[in-house]
Write a protein that holds these residues in place. Structure first.
Motif, PDB file in Angstrom:
ATOM      1  N   ARG A   1      11.485  14.486  -6.594  1.00 18.45           N
ATOM      2  CA  ARG A   1      12.764  14.527  -5.884  1.00 18.45           C
ATOM      3  C   ARG A   1      13.335  15.945  -5.826  1.00 18.45           C
ATOM      4  NH1 ARG A   1      16.676  10.390  -8.322  1.00 18.45           N
ATOM      5  NH2 ARG A   1      16.529  11.861 -10.051  1.00 18.45           N
ATOM      6  N   ASN A   2      13.866  16.250  -4.659  1.00 19.36           N
ATOM      7  CA  ASN A   2      14.549  17.535  -4.450  1.00 19.36           C
ATOM      8  C   ASN A   2      13.647  18.736  -4.678  1.00 19.36           C
ATOM      9  OD1 ASN A   2      17.124  16.152  -3.961  1.00 19.36           O
ATOM     10  ND2 ASN A   2      16.900  15.565  -6.099  1.00 19.36           N
TER      11      ASN A   2
ATOM     12  N   SER B   1      11.953  20.176 -13.520  1.00 16.67           N
ATOM     13  CA  SER B   1      12.966  21.158 -13.903  1.00 16.67           C
ATOM     14  C   SER B   1      13.189  21.143 -15.432  1.00 16.67           C
ATOM     15  CB  SER B   1      14.255  20.921 -13.115  1.00 16.67           C
ATOM     16  OG  SER B   1      15.128  21.997 -13.325  1.00 16.67           O
TER      17      SER B   1
ATOM     18  N   MET C   1       0.943  23.473  -5.011  1.00 21.72           N
ATOM     19  CA  MET C   1       0.022  24.104  -4.067  1.00 21.72           C
ATOM     20  C   MET C   1      -1.439  23.992  -4.539  1.00 21.72           C
ATOM     21  SD  MET C   1       1.857  24.971  -1.652  1.00 21.72           S
ATOM     22  CE  MET C   1       3.081  23.765  -2.107  1.00 21.72           C
TER      23      MET C   1
ATOM     24  N   PHE D   1       9.940  23.168   1.080  1.00 26.27           N
ATOM     25  CA  PHE D   1       8.659  23.414   1.753  1.00 26.27           C
ATOM     26  C   PHE D   1       8.789  23.168   3.257  1.00 26.27           C
ATOM     27  CE2 PHE D   1       6.531  21.514  -2.327  1.00 26.27           C
ATOM     28  CZ  PHE D   1       6.925  22.630  -3.046  1.00 26.27           C
TER      29      PHE D   1
ATOM     30  N   THR E   1      19.532  20.356 -11.474  1.00 30.13           N
ATOM     31  CA  THR E   1      19.234  18.960 -11.798  1.00 30.13           C
ATOM     32  C   THR E   1      20.323  18.430 -12.718  1.00 30.13           C
ATOM     33  OG1 THR E   1      17.536  17.472 -12.671  1.00 30.13           O
ATOM     34  CG2 THR E   1      17.772  19.569 -13.812  1.00 30.13           C
TER      35      THR E   1
ATOM     36  N   ARG F   1      20.714  11.820 -11.936  1.00 30.14           N
ATOM     37  CA  ARG F   1      20.961  12.346 -10.582  1.00 30.14           C
ATOM     38  C   ARG F   1      20.496  11.303  -9.560  1.00 30.14           C
ATOM     39  NH1 ARG F   1      18.372  17.968  -8.197  1.00 30.14           N
ATOM     40  NH2 ARG F   1      19.785  18.142  -6.429  1.00 30.14           N
TER      41      ARG F   1
ATOM     42  N   GLY G   1       7.951  18.015 -10.621  1.00 27.48           N
ATOM     43  CA  GLY G   1       9.042  18.941 -10.299  1.00 27.48           C
ATOM     44  C   GLY G   1      10.223  18.565 -11.184  1.00 27.48           C
TER      45      GLY G   1
ATOM     46  N   ILE H   1       7.280  27.420  -1.404  1.00 28.39           N
ATOM     47  CA  ILE H   1       8.718  27.559  -1.164  1.00 28.39           C
ATOM     48  C   ILE H   1       8.968  28.526  -0.009  1.00 28.39           C
ATOM     49  CG2 ILE H   1      10.903  28.349  -2.183  1.00 28.39           C
ATOM     50  CD1 ILE H   1       9.699  27.504  -4.932  1.00 28.39           C
TER      51      ILE H   1
HETATM   52  C1  LIG Z   1      15.856  21.390  -7.614  1.00 28.78           C
HETATM   53  S1  LIG Z   1      14.718  21.094  -8.906  1.00 28.78           S
HETATM   54  C2  LIG Z   1      14.621  19.315  -8.871  1.00 28.78           C
HETATM   55  C3  LIG Z   1      14.564  18.712 -10.259  1.00 28.78           C
HETATM   56  C4  LIG Z   1      14.541  17.182 -10.309  1.00 28.78           C
HETATM   57  N1  LIG Z   1      13.373  16.652  -9.688  1.00 28.78           N
HETATM   58  C5  LIG Z   1      15.798  16.606  -9.684  1.00 28.78           C
HETATM   59  O1  LIG Z   1      15.736  16.026  -8.609  1.00 28.78           O
HETATM   60  O2  LIG Z   1      16.870  16.731 -10.266  1.00 28.78           O
HETATM   61  C6  LIG Z   1      13.175  21.577  -8.125  1.00 28.78           C
HETATM   62  C7  LIG Z   1      12.069  21.892  -9.125  1.00 28.78           C
HETATM   63  O3  LIG Z   1      10.839  22.012  -8.417  1.00 28.78           O
HETATM   64  C8  LIG Z   1      10.079  23.038  -9.004  1.00 28.78           C
HETATM   65  N2  LIG Z   1       9.097  23.559  -8.044  1.00 28.78           N
HETATM   66  C9  LIG Z   1       9.324  24.325  -6.953  1.00 28.78           C
HETATM   67  N3  LIG Z   1       8.168  24.633  -6.345  1.00 28.78           N
HETATM   68  C10 LIG Z   1       7.183  24.045  -7.069  1.00 28.78           C
HETATM   69  C11 LIG Z   1       5.761  24.006  -6.940  1.00 28.78           C
HETATM   70  N4  LIG Z   1       5.137  24.647  -5.959  1.00 28.78           N
HETATM   71  N5  LIG Z   1       5.070  23.298  -7.859  1.00 28.78           N
HETATM   72  C12 LIG Z   1       5.708  22.640  -8.865  1.00 28.78           C
HETATM   73  N6  LIG Z   1       7.045  22.659  -9.048  1.00 28.78           N
HETATM   74  C13 LIG Z   1       7.777  23.351  -8.148  1.00 28.78           C
HETATM   75  C14 LIG Z   1      11.125  24.080  -9.410  1.00 28.78           C
HETATM   76  O4  LIG Z   1      10.649  24.940 -10.426  1.00 28.78           O
HETATM   77  C15 LIG Z   1      12.298  23.209  -9.847  1.00 28.78           C
HETATM   78  O5  LIG Z   1      12.322  23.017 -11.234  1.00 28.78           O
END
Ligand SMILES: C[S@@+](CC[C@H](N)C(=O)[O-])C[C@H]1O[C@@H](n2cnc3c(N)ncnc32)[C@H](O)[C@@H]1O
Length: 302
Positions: free
Chosen positions: A245-246, A137, A229, A251, A101, A105, A135, A45
């Motif tokens: 997504r999202n 959430s 990572m 990154f 989220t 969505r 990811g 991030i």
């Molecule tokens: C904005 S939410 C998106 C949730 C869902 N995918 C959506 O589109 O509604 C982003 C998610 O990515 C996760 N995330 C961020 N960096 C990550 C990483 N390096 N590895 C795994 N998850 C990560 C965060 O913890 C968060 O829950």
């Protein structure tokens, strides 16, 4: 102490005591830099300087809880070799990640899943689709996937015998929330009544405006912690569908590309990758063809 006492010069009246909050009450640019460099290295991030005030606000409560006077002490502690510092690192990552989220969505993706992707998997003879919400959430995305597939199976009997959904995130705190599957009633208010009735339970206590995802939907989803990572994702078996997504928006370009490459490795030939509507694979040289808005299909080996 985190305050200084300053007497004002007002000789004729009793001197009021003014509390002045010292500069250290702010997360300074060098302290922020330590946190942002660590976050980029560990989670991918990127946190530009413009996010400093937001990060300061997200960490403010940790200073109170840990009884620190200022951010300097907090930053020294979190990056120290203290035994408990690694727990604080987990906590800090949880607080800094953005978890926004909601159910359904970017709904055109779920419509495309229903109208095109699921029928195509069925045509290919897949009877138990394997899906990954990467990811995920607090769970709304994998539970939406589970609802869409359960509904599809109801309307198209005989195509699939079952389905499996793996849902992963880096944040342990958000994963516990996802496993709980309890949400404010407000979060489902715009869903069709038949979906609410079929797949959500209302809280028995009328004072609690909460819903819980029904076990038939919940039981298909398995939650695990996974950091994008990590060198390799060790996802077995390979997936028919990946939703990521999202997440990539946080990154930088090289990291996005590295993550997409690893996701594609986890996809079966002919499998589908869904990215967020503002995310792209532009410029990458991957075995993917665009099949809809930010939906890609992995090409089959010849
Ligand atoms: C904005 S939410 C998106 C949730 C869902 N995918 C959506 O589109 O509604 C982003 C998610 O990515 C996760 N995330 C961020 N960096 C990550 C990483 N390096 N590895 C795994 N998850 C990560 C965060 O913890 C968060 O829950």
């Amino acid at each position: 102490m985190n305050t200084q006492t300053v007497k004002t010069a007002a000789p004729s009246r009793p001197s009021p005591v003014v509390k002045v909050y010292p500069q250290q009450q702010q997360l300074t640019p060098p302290q922020f830099k330590r946190i942002s460099s660590f976050m980029e290295k560990t989670t991918g991030i990127k946190l530009p300087e413009s996010k400093r005030t937001m990060i300061q606000a997200r960490l403010a409560n940790r200073l109170k809880v840990l009884n620190f006077d200022n951010y300097a002490q907090y930053v020294d502690y979190v990056f120290s070799s203290n035994e408990t510092a690694s727990d604080e690192i987990t906590m800090m990552i949880d607080l800094i990640t953005t978890n926004l989220t909601h159910f359904f969505r970017e709904n055109t993706h779920f419509e495309f899943l229903n109208s095109t992707v699921l029928p195509e998997l069925a045509k290919e003879g897949i009877i138990i689709p394997d899906i990954w919400s990467a990811g995920c959430s607090s769970g709304e995305e994998p539970y939406t996937l589970s609802i869409v597939i359960a509904d599809y199976m109801k309307k198209n009997p005989g195509q699939f015998t079952d389905y499996r959904i793996l849902a992963t995130d880096i944040s342990t705190k958000i994963l516990s929330k996802a496993v709980e599957a309890v949400y404010p009633m407000e979060t489902v208010k715009n869903l069709p009544d038949e979906i609410k009735r079929a797949y959500f339970l209302k809280s028995k206590n009328p004072d609690m405006d909460l819903v819980k995802v029904k076990p038939i939907i919940r039981n298909k989803v398995q939650f695990e912690r996974l950091n994008f990572m990590d060198g390799s994702y060790r996802i077995n078996p390979k997936k028919d569908i990946i939703f990521c997504r999202n997440v990539l928006i946080y990154f930088d370009k090289p990291t996005q590309l590295a993550v997409i490459k690893k996701l594609v490795d986890c996809l079966k030939p002919g499998g589908f990758l869904f990215l967020g509507h503002s995310e792209t694979i532009f410029g990458s040289n991957l075995p993917l063809k665009t099949v809809s808005t930010t939906v890609f299909q992995k090409t089959r080996e010849k």
